[in-house]
Scaffold this motif. Structure first.
Motif, PDB file in Angstrom:
ATOM      1  N   UNK A   1       5.475  13.715  -1.326  1.00 31.65           N
ATOM      2  CA  UNK A   1       5.122  13.284   0.033  1.00 31.65           C
ATOM      3  C   UNK A   1       5.286  11.769   0.123  1.00 31.65           C
ATOM      4  N   UNK A   2       6.055  11.331   1.110  1.00 36.68           N
ATOM      5  CA  UNK A   2       6.204   9.906   1.399  1.00 36.68           C
ATOM      6  C   UNK A   2       5.515   9.669   2.737  1.00 36.68           C
ATOM      7  N   UNK A   3       4.698   8.632   2.817  1.00 37.52           N
ATOM      8  CA  UNK A   3       3.934   8.414   4.050  1.00 37.52           C
ATOM      9  C   UNK A   3       3.784   6.927   4.362  1.00 37.52           C
ATOM     10  N   UNK A   4       3.446   6.678   5.617  1.00 40.22           N
ATOM     11  CA  UNK A   4       3.103   5.329   6.062  1.00 40.22           C
ATOM     12  C   UNK A   4       2.023   5.457   7.113  1.00 40.22           C
TER      13      UNK A   4
ATOM     14  N   UNK B   1      -5.599  -2.540   1.264  1.00 46.18           N
ATOM     15  CA  UNK B   1      -5.339  -3.390   2.437  1.00 46.18           C
ATOM     16  C   UNK B   1      -5.715  -4.842   2.169  1.00 46.18           C
ATOM     17  N   UNK B   2      -6.694  -5.054   1.279  1.00 49.53           N
ATOM     18  CA  UNK B   2      -7.113  -6.412   0.914  1.00 49.53           C
ATOM     19  C   UNK B   2      -6.280  -7.002  -0.222  1.00 49.53           C
ATOM     20  N   UNK B   3      -5.222  -6.278  -0.623  1.00 51.65           N
ATOM     21  CA  UNK B   3      -4.292  -6.817  -1.609  1.00 51.65           C
ATOM     22  C   UNK B   3      -4.564  -6.417  -3.040  1.00 51.65           C
TER      23      UNK B   3
ATOM     24  N   UNK C   1       0.234  -2.155   0.344  1.00 52.21           N
ATOM     25  CA  UNK C   1       0.101  -2.627   1.728  1.00 52.21           C
ATOM     26  C   UNK C   1       1.457  -2.881   2.385  1.00 52.21           C
ATOM     27  N   UNK C   2       1.500  -2.686   3.693  1.00 52.33           N
ATOM     28  CA  UNK C   2       2.678  -3.023   4.500  1.00 52.33           C
ATOM     29  C   UNK C   2       2.341  -4.315   5.225  1.00 52.33           C
TER      30      UNK C   2
ATOM     31  N   UNK D   1      -0.765  -2.000   7.472  1.00 50.43           N
ATOM     32  CA  UNK D   1      -0.962  -0.607   7.098  1.00 50.43           C
ATOM     33  C   UNK D   1      -0.655  -0.362   5.638  1.00 50.43           C
ATOM     34  N   UNK D   2      -0.435   0.915   5.320  1.00 47.51           N
ATOM     35  CA  UNK D   2      -0.136   1.336   3.954  1.00 47.51           C
ATOM     36  C   UNK D   2       1.148   2.143   3.919  1.00 47.51           C
ATOM     37  N   UNK D   3       1.805   2.072   2.770  1.00 46.20           N
ATOM     38  CA  UNK D   3       3.002   2.890   2.520  1.00 46.20           C
ATOM     39  C   UNK D   3       2.874   3.427   1.110  1.00 46.20           C
ATOM     40  N   UNK D   4       3.195   4.709   0.923  1.00 51.30           N
ATOM     41  CA  UNK D   4       3.064   5.232  -0.429  1.00 51.30           C
ATOM     42  C   UNK D   4       3.600   6.636  -0.603  1.00 51.30           C
ATOM     43  N   UNK D   5       3.297   7.194  -1.777  1.00 48.35           N
ATOM     44  CA  UNK D   5       3.700   8.577  -2.076  1.00 48.35           C
ATOM     45  C   UNK D   5       2.493   9.328  -2.615  1.00 48.35           C
TER      46      UNK D   5
END
Length: 198
Positions: free
Chosen positions: A91-94, A145-147, A173-174, A182-186
């Motif tokens: 699953x790839x998501x954002x 989100x805070x790095x 983080x994006x 936002x976030x991007x991930x798998x």
């Protein structure tokens, strides 16, 4: 009130003095000369204004052409990204900062059982975890989100039909213009790995 020109009169060739009739003729001439001079200045300003507008139009047309080219390139890049993402079995998501899904690949629909309409109606990624994992998922999301790098985190995922399965989520983080948006991930289904371990 500015002086536009100076008309210098010396003397008549005949040696006569200027009289009232000469003054009247001269006044009429001055009005005509003044009108023509003002008209010429206005034409010059108008020509300069038109030239400026034409130059701005050329620059605008160039900017529009560059923007169109950039948009076309961006659409091609997005199409490539989507095609590549759809090839992956994971699953790839954002998401945005609030956890609303902005993008997901084909594998996500197949794995979680949601439809394109569900996605378009708005899916919150936090509801794709069992209730017991949601607080932890939320906390980890805030850390990312805070790095902070939290690495791969294991959760129990929740399908649309209520069934559950184990996953590991990797996210980052994006950022746009130095702001985290936002976030991007798998998300990797580790059901088979868990069975093998058992």
């Amino acid at each position: 009130g500015d002086v536009a020109a100076v008309l210098n009169l010396s003397h008549k060739k005949t040696g006569e003095v200027f009289d009232t009739n000469d003054e009247n003729i001269l006044s009429i001439m001055l009005v005509d000369i003044s009108f023509n001079m003002e008209n010429a200045l206005l034409h010059a300003k108008l020509a300069e204004y038109i030239k400026d507008i034409e130059e701005r139009n050329i620059r605008l047309e160039q900017e529009i052409a560059v923007r169109k080219h950039t948009e076309i390139s961006l659409k091609k890049s997005e199409a490539r990204f989507r095609e590549l993402a759809d090839l992956l079995p994971q699953t790839v998501f954002e998401t945005d900062r609030n956890g609303s899904l902005l993008f997901t690949n084909r594998a996500a629909f197949e794995l979680f059982g949601y439809t394109q309409k569900d996605f378009e109606d708005g899916l919150d990624v936090i509801h794709m975890f069992i209730p017991e994992d949601r607080d932890r998922a939320f906390e980890n999301t805030q850390r990312i989100l805070n790095g902070e790098n939290v690495g791969g985190v294991e959760y129990t995922a929740l399908k649309k039909d209520g069934n559950t399965f184990p996953i590991i989520v990797y996210a980052s983080p994006v950022t746009q213009e130095n702001n985290t948006v936002g976030l991007r991930g798998i998300a990797v289904d580790i059901t088979e790995q868990k069975r093998a371990e058992e």
